[in-house]
Design an enzyme around this catalytic site. Structure first.
Site, PDB file in Angstrom:
ATOM      1  N   SER A   9       0.831  -1.198   0.000  1.00 21.19           N
ATOM      2  CA  SER A   9       0.000   0.000   0.000  1.00 21.19           C
ATOM      3  C   SER A   9       0.867   1.250   0.000  1.00 21.19           C
ATOM      4  O   SER A   9       1.683   1.449   0.905  1.00 21.19           O
ATOM      5  CB  SER A   9      -0.906   0.016   1.233  1.00 21.19           C
ATOM      6  OG  SER A   9      -1.564   1.259   1.342  1.00 21.19           O
ATOM      7  N   HIS A  32      -1.207  -1.275  -4.204  1.00 17.35           N
ATOM      8  CA  HIS A  32      -2.509  -0.961  -3.626  1.00 17.35           C
ATOM      9  C   HIS A  32      -2.600   0.544  -3.398  1.00 17.35           C
ATOM     10  O   HIS A  32      -1.733   1.139  -2.754  1.00 17.35           O
ATOM     11  CB  HIS A  32      -2.668  -1.704  -2.300  1.00 17.35           C
ATOM     12  CG  HIS A  32      -4.036  -1.608  -1.699  1.00 17.35           C
ATOM     13  ND1 HIS A  32      -5.076  -2.426  -2.083  1.00 17.35           N
ATOM     14  CD2 HIS A  32      -4.528  -0.795  -0.730  1.00 17.35           C
ATOM     15  CE1 HIS A  32      -6.145  -2.135  -1.373  1.00 17.35           C
ATOM     16  NE2 HIS A  32      -5.849  -1.132  -0.544  1.00 17.35           N
ATOM     17  N   ASP A  34      -4.991   3.568  -1.974  1.00 12.40           N
ATOM     18  CA  ASP A  34      -6.153   3.943  -1.177  1.00 12.40           C
ATOM     19  C   ASP A  34      -6.622   5.343  -1.557  1.00 12.40           C
ATOM     20  O   ASP A  34      -5.862   6.315  -1.461  1.00 12.40           O
ATOM     21  CB  ASP A  34      -5.804   3.921   0.309  1.00 12.40           C
ATOM     22  CG  ASP A  34      -5.581   2.510   0.824  1.00 12.40           C
ATOM     23  OD1 ASP A  34      -6.466   1.664   0.616  1.00 12.40           O
ATOM     24  OD2 ASP A  34      -4.513   2.255   1.415  1.00 12.40           O
ATOM     25  N   MET A  36      -9.315   8.067  -0.464  1.00 12.23           N
ATOM     26  CA  MET A  36     -10.226   8.425   0.631  1.00 12.23           C
ATOM     27  C   MET A  36     -10.701   9.861   0.456  1.00 12.23           C
ATOM     28  O   MET A  36      -9.945  10.728   0.011  1.00 12.23           O
ATOM     29  CB  MET A  36      -9.515   8.281   1.977  1.00 12.23           C
ATOM     30  CG  MET A  36      -8.836   6.954   2.208  1.00 12.23           C
ATOM     31  SD  MET A  36      -8.102   6.877   3.863  1.00 12.23           S
ATOM     32  CE  MET A  36      -6.937   5.525   3.644  1.00 12.23           C
ATOM     33  N   HIS A  65      -8.470   0.973  -4.032  1.00 11.93           N
ATOM     34  CA  HIS A  65      -9.418   0.755  -2.938  1.00 11.93           C
ATOM     35  C   HIS A  65     -10.120   2.082  -2.677  1.00 11.93           C
ATOM     36  O   HIS A  65      -9.526   3.012  -2.119  1.00 11.93           O
ATOM     37  CB  HIS A  65      -8.676   0.265  -1.699  1.00 11.93           C
ATOM     38  CG  HIS A  65      -9.564   0.004  -0.527  1.00 11.93           C
ATOM     39  ND1 HIS A  65      -9.069  -0.262   0.734  1.00 11.93           N
ATOM     40  CD2 HIS A  65     -10.920  -0.025  -0.397  1.00 11.93           C
ATOM     41  CE1 HIS A  65     -10.073  -0.460   1.573  1.00 11.93           C
ATOM     42  NE2 HIS A  65     -11.206  -0.301   0.908  1.00 11.93           N
ATOM     43  N   MET A  67     -12.407   4.295  -0.729  1.00 15.42           N
ATOM     44  CA  MET A  67     -13.087   4.538   0.549  1.00 15.42           C
ATOM     45  C   MET A  67     -13.744   5.896   0.446  1.00 15.42           C
ATOM     46  O   MET A  67     -13.310   6.885   1.057  1.00 15.42           O
ATOM     47  CB  MET A  67     -12.078   4.453   1.703  1.00 15.42           C
ATOM     48  CG  MET A  67     -11.621   3.034   1.968  1.00 15.42           C
ATOM     49  SD  MET A  67     -10.261   2.915   3.156  1.00 15.42           S
ATOM     50  CE  MET A  67      -8.862   2.984   2.037  1.00 15.42           C
ATOM     51  N   MET A 136     -11.813  -5.997   5.422  1.00 13.06           N
ATOM     52  CA  MET A 136     -10.964  -5.101   6.181  1.00 13.06           C
ATOM     53  C   MET A 136     -10.645  -5.727   7.542  1.00 13.06           C
ATOM     54  O   MET A 136     -11.535  -6.199   8.245  1.00 13.06           O
ATOM     55  CB  MET A 136     -11.649  -3.753   6.389  1.00 13.06           C
ATOM     56  CG  MET A 136     -11.842  -2.941   5.112  1.00 13.06           C
ATOM     57  SD  MET A 136     -10.271  -2.533   4.308  1.00 13.06           S
ATOM     58  CE  MET A 136      -9.455  -1.556   5.578  1.00 13.06           C
ATOM     59  N   GLY A 141      -9.327   3.819   7.046  1.00 12.43           N
ATOM     60  CA  GLY A 141      -9.067   5.244   7.171  1.00 12.43           C
ATOM     61  C   GLY A 141      -7.622   5.602   7.404  1.00 12.43           C
ATOM     62  O   GLY A 141      -7.148   6.610   6.880  1.00 12.43           O
ATOM     63  N   PHE A 142      -6.892   4.780   8.175  1.00 12.32           N
ATOM     64  CA  PHE A 142      -5.513   5.128   8.500  1.00 12.32           C
ATOM     65  C   PHE A 142      -4.638   3.881   8.485  1.00 12.32           C
ATOM     66  O   PHE A 142      -5.081   2.791   8.864  1.00 12.32           O
ATOM     67  CB  PHE A 142      -5.437   5.789   9.886  1.00 12.32           C
ATOM     68  CG  PHE A 142      -6.121   7.121   9.955  1.00 12.32           C
ATOM     69  CD1 PHE A 142      -5.449   8.285   9.599  1.00 12.32           C
ATOM     70  CD2 PHE A 142      -7.445   7.213  10.340  1.00 12.32           C
ATOM     71  CE1 PHE A 142      -6.086   9.511   9.649  1.00 12.32           C
ATOM     72  CE2 PHE A 142      -8.098   8.431  10.404  1.00 12.32           C
ATOM     73  CZ  PHE A 142      -7.411   9.590  10.045  1.00 12.32           C
ATOM     74  N   ASP A 174      -6.862  -6.459   4.376  1.00 13.85           N
ATOM     75  CA  ASP A 174      -6.180  -5.166   4.395  1.00 13.85           C
ATOM     76  C   ASP A 174      -6.277  -4.582   5.801  1.00 13.85           C
ATOM     77  O   ASP A 174      -7.373  -4.360   6.310  1.00 13.85           O
ATOM     78  CB  ASP A 174      -6.845  -4.226   3.381  1.00 13.85           C
ATOM     79  CG  ASP A 174      -6.213  -2.846   3.332  1.00 13.85           C
ATOM     80  OD1 ASP A 174      -5.224  -2.610   4.049  1.00 13.85           O
ATOM     81  OD2 ASP A 174      -6.711  -2.008   2.557  1.00 13.85           O
ATOM     82  N   GLY A 175      -5.095  -4.366   6.422  1.00 11.73           N
ATOM     83  CA  GLY A 175      -5.064  -3.727   7.728  1.00 11.73           C
ATOM     84  C   GLY A 175      -4.271  -4.528   8.735  1.00 11.73           C
ATOM     85  O   GLY A 175      -4.640  -5.652   9.072  1.00 11.73           O
ATOM     86  N   GLY A 196       1.248  -2.276   4.179  1.00 12.38           N
ATOM     87  CA  GLY A 196       1.771  -0.923   4.036  1.00 12.38           C
ATOM     88  C   GLY A 196       3.075  -0.728   4.762  1.00 12.38           C
ATOM     89  O   GLY A 196       4.155  -0.831   4.190  1.00 12.38           O
TER      90      GLY A 196
END
Length: 232
Positions: A9, A32, A34, A36, A65, A67, A136, A141-142, A174-175, A196
């Site tokens: 990520s 990846h 993100d 947002m 992705h 969001m 997820m 978000g972070f 993811d996460g 990430g």
């Protein structure tokens, strides 16, 4: 199950040197990205112009992705920009089946994401419309959040449903994916992993990718089965 796929990520990369950061991950299966909007999630990252620049800067596949609110409007635009895979959130889409079909019509892989607390069961009948399902393993978000162990049973249920239907649907997580968590996620049934800080925080990003892939493969060789209590 397919060979483990590692998607670093760029949320954990140095945005000021994004071109150089992409060159650090030649062994990745895709990058990846993100997107947002500070509405669907409490963070604001990048948009379409940066994605277009990433497309010009790398030959890796781009795994978007989204969001964001209103993915029904915006998701096809990212596919048209050259992303090989576009993920939208079930919680944000007004018409997820139609959106998945639109993404496939552009030639992109259609993927749907679920937040940790969103149950998988209401969406099992639409698995055939998807190329990938993203579960997820943190609240979106972070980056840098801790892996939520409570998602492991949902990963197992999703894997069981995909296998029972004999569908070629990738199962992404993811996460909080790192050397300590990836093996458990793989044993539960995930085959595609977003990492990430575990990649971009390593001294050698390419070596970190290889290590994660090895650990995931080991998890696949030792799949988890839910324990059942027996009446005495």
């Amino acid at each position: 199950m397919t060979t483990p796929q590692i998607h670093p990520s760029i949320l954990s990369a140095d945005f000021a040197r994004l071109g150089e950061e992409l060159q650090k991950i030649p062994t990745a299966d895709a990058v990846h990205v993100d997107v947002m909007d500070n509405h669907f999630v409490p963070n604001l990252t990048i948009g379409l112009p940066v994605v277009q620049a990433i497309r010009r800067a790398t030959n890796l596949g781009i795994d978007i992705h989204l969001m964001i609110e209103d993915p029904d409007r915006w998701a096809p635009t990212y596919a048209e920009a050259g992303a090989e895979s576009v993920t939208f959130h079930a919680e944000a889409s007004a018409a997820p089946i139609r959106l998945a079909q639109q993404l496939r019509a552009t030639g992109a892989r259609a993927s749907m994401a679920l937040k940790p607390a969103t149950p998988i069961e209401p969406y099992l009948d639409m698995l055939g419309e998807l190329d990938m399902l993203l579960l997820m393993t943190v609240e979106p978000g972070f980056s840098g959040q801790a892996f939520l162990e409570m998602v492991l049973p949902k990963i197992r249920r999703a894997r069981q449903a995909i296998s029972a239907a004999e569908l070629p649907v990738a199962l992404q997580v993811d996460g909080g994916i790192n050397a300590e968590t990836i093996e458990r996620a793989a044993a539960a049934g995930a085959d595609t992993f977003v990492a990430g800080s575990a990649v971009y925080g390593a001294e050698d990003a390419s070596e970190a990718i290889d290590q994660l892939r090895t650990l995931a493969a080991r998890g696949h060789r030792c799949p988890q089965t839910p324990t059942r209590s027996t009446a005495s």
